[in-house]
Design a protein around this motif. Structure first.
Motif, short mmCIF file in Angstrom:
data_model
loop_
_atom_site.label_atom_id
_atom_site.label_comp_id
_atom_site.label_asym_id
_atom_site.label_seq_id
_atom_site.Cartn_x
_atom_site.Cartn_y
_atom_site.Cartn_z
N SER A 22 2.69 -9.96 -2.77
CA SER A 22 2.15 -8.84 -2.42
C SER A 22 0.62 -9.00 -1.57
O SER A 22 -0.03 -9.34 -1.82
CB SER A 22 2.78 -7.50 -3.21
N ARG A 23 0.41 -8.37 0.16
CA ARG A 23 -0.49 -8.30 0.23
C ARG A 23 -1.27 -6.73 0.23
O ARG A 23 -2.35 -7.26 0.35
CB ARG A 23 -0.36 -8.07 2.27
N LYS A 24 -0.59 -6.48 -0.75
CA LYS A 24 -1.45 -4.50 -1.56
C LYS A 24 -2.62 -5.10 -1.78
O LYS A 24 -2.59 -6.26 -2.83
CB LYS A 24 -0.88 -3.84 -1.22
N THR A 25 -4.18 -4.73 -1.68
CA THR A 25 -5.01 -4.72 -2.64
C THR A 25 -4.56 -4.84 -4.08
O THR A 25 -4.65 -5.22 -4.80
CB THR A 25 -6.34 -4.51 -2.48
N THR A 26 -4.47 -3.15 -4.05
CA THR A 26 -3.48 -2.97 -5.42
C THR A 26 -2.43 -3.88 -6.06
O THR A 26 -2.29 -3.80 -7.54
CB THR A 26 -3.20 -1.96 -5.31
N ALA A 27 -2.24 -5.32 -5.61
CA ALA A 27 -1.16 -6.13 -5.72
C ALA A 27 -2.10 -7.00 -7.23
O ALA A 27 -1.06 -7.65 -7.60
CB ALA A 27 0.18 -6.33 -5.07
N ARG A 28 -2.76 -7.06 -6.65
CA ARG A 28 -3.68 -8.72 -7.26
C ARG A 28 -3.80 -7.77 -8.33
O ARG A 28 -3.72 -9.18 -9.72
CB ARG A 28 -4.98 -8.19 -6.59
N GLU A 74 7.77 -2.28 -5.97
CA GLU A 74 7.76 -2.24 -3.96
C GLU A 74 7.91 -3.70 -3.76
O GLU A 74 9.14 -3.70 -2.49
CB GLU A 74 6.27 -1.58 -3.22
N ARG A 130 2.38 0.06 -12.13
CA ARG A 130 1.07 -0.15 -10.72
C ARG A 130 2.51 0.05 -9.94
O ARG A 130 4.01 -0.79 -10.02
CB ARG A 130 0.85 -1.33 -10.18
N SER A 168 2.95 -1.11 -6.97
CA SER A 168 3.07 -2.77 -6.07
C SER A 168 4.32 -2.89 -6.46
O SER A 168 4.66 -4.10 -6.16
CB SER A 168 1.56 -3.21 -5.68
#
Length: 249
Positions: free
Chosen positions: A222-228, A211, A206, A208
């Motif tokens: 991380s605030r990215k949805t993909t980071a969950r 990053e 991923r 994320s």
């Protein structure tokens, strides 16, 4: 203090990513955590905000380094150019110095030490394995990495002959691209061939993660949805390590 080594003789399999996140997770759990970069410096860049003014090469020197008291929950011994000299050391001397010098940090109340090792089975990696309590080995789902599994298992078995307390925490399927049929096929093959040796965690590939590490933080921040999903996987890896090693606050 318990000591964990992240090891694989192949590069690019995600050792540094796993080392960083296990360190971050342990610190989040309230454990006083020390991370050691015996590799090329990527872990040092990621964890630059937690750097002590002590380099990783000091663990190998004859004269014990001065280790001042420190209260940080998470601390780093950074990679330095003097690590290049370790390859010329006598193995027994390297191991003896490493044990004594690492114990200085145990006396400072460190609960967990996480050691990232180079992408080769040289003096630094063997020394770390002979002085550790546990080792975990990330494996990428590519042919070159899979082919090296048996070699890595032999290295760990050899280290256990010299260090009877060394516990193998498993192979971690790392950087798995679930959209890639080849990765999924290789994952099934590895799990079938080495079922008893696999850690109960699969870490996906991923963007994320990279990053977050570039920003010097774990992916779960991380605030990215993909980071969950990535955060859940990395937390699971950390919990596996702490649980099997019996490290808890």
């Amino acid at each position: 203090m318990k000591t964990l080594v992240i090891a694989n003789g192949k590069g690019g399999v995600g050792k540094t990513t796993d080392a960083a996140h296990i360190g971050f997770h342990a610190a989040d759990r309230g454990l006083k955590t020390l991370v050691v970069d015996l590799d090329t410096g990527n872990l040092s860049k990621t964890m630059r905000h937690h750097r002590l003014e002590i380099s990783a090469s000091t663990l190998f020197v004859d004269e014990p380094p001065h280790v001042p008291s420190f209260d940080q929950t998470l601390s780093l011994l950074h990679a330095d150019r003097l690590m290049a000299n370790v390859i010329y050391m006598d193995l027994e001397r390297a191991c003896a110095n490493f044990r004594v010098n690492l114990d200085l940090f145990a006396r400072q109340g460190v609960d967990l030490c996480v050691i990232d090792t180079p992408a080769n089975i040289g003096i630094a990696t063997i020394t770390a394995l002979r002085c550790a309590d546990a080792v975990i080995s990330p494996v990428e789902m590519e042919d070159y990495s899979i082919e090296g599994i048996k070699d890595m298992i032999r290295v760990i078995a050899g280290a256990k002959q010299q260090n009877s307390r060394l516990q193998f925490l498993g192979l971690v399927a790392n950087r798995v691209d679930r959209r890639n049929p080849r990765h999924l096929r290789h994952l099934q093959e590895v799990q079938a061939a080495h079922s008893k040796l696999m850690a109960p965690v699969v870490v996906g590939l991923r963007t994320s993660v990279a990053e977050a590490l570039a920003a010097g933080e774990p992916v779960w921040k991380s605030r990215k949805t993909t980071a969950r999903a990535a955060g859940a996987e990395m937390r699971a890896l950390g919990e596996h390590v702490l649980g099997v090693m019996g490290v808890a606050k």
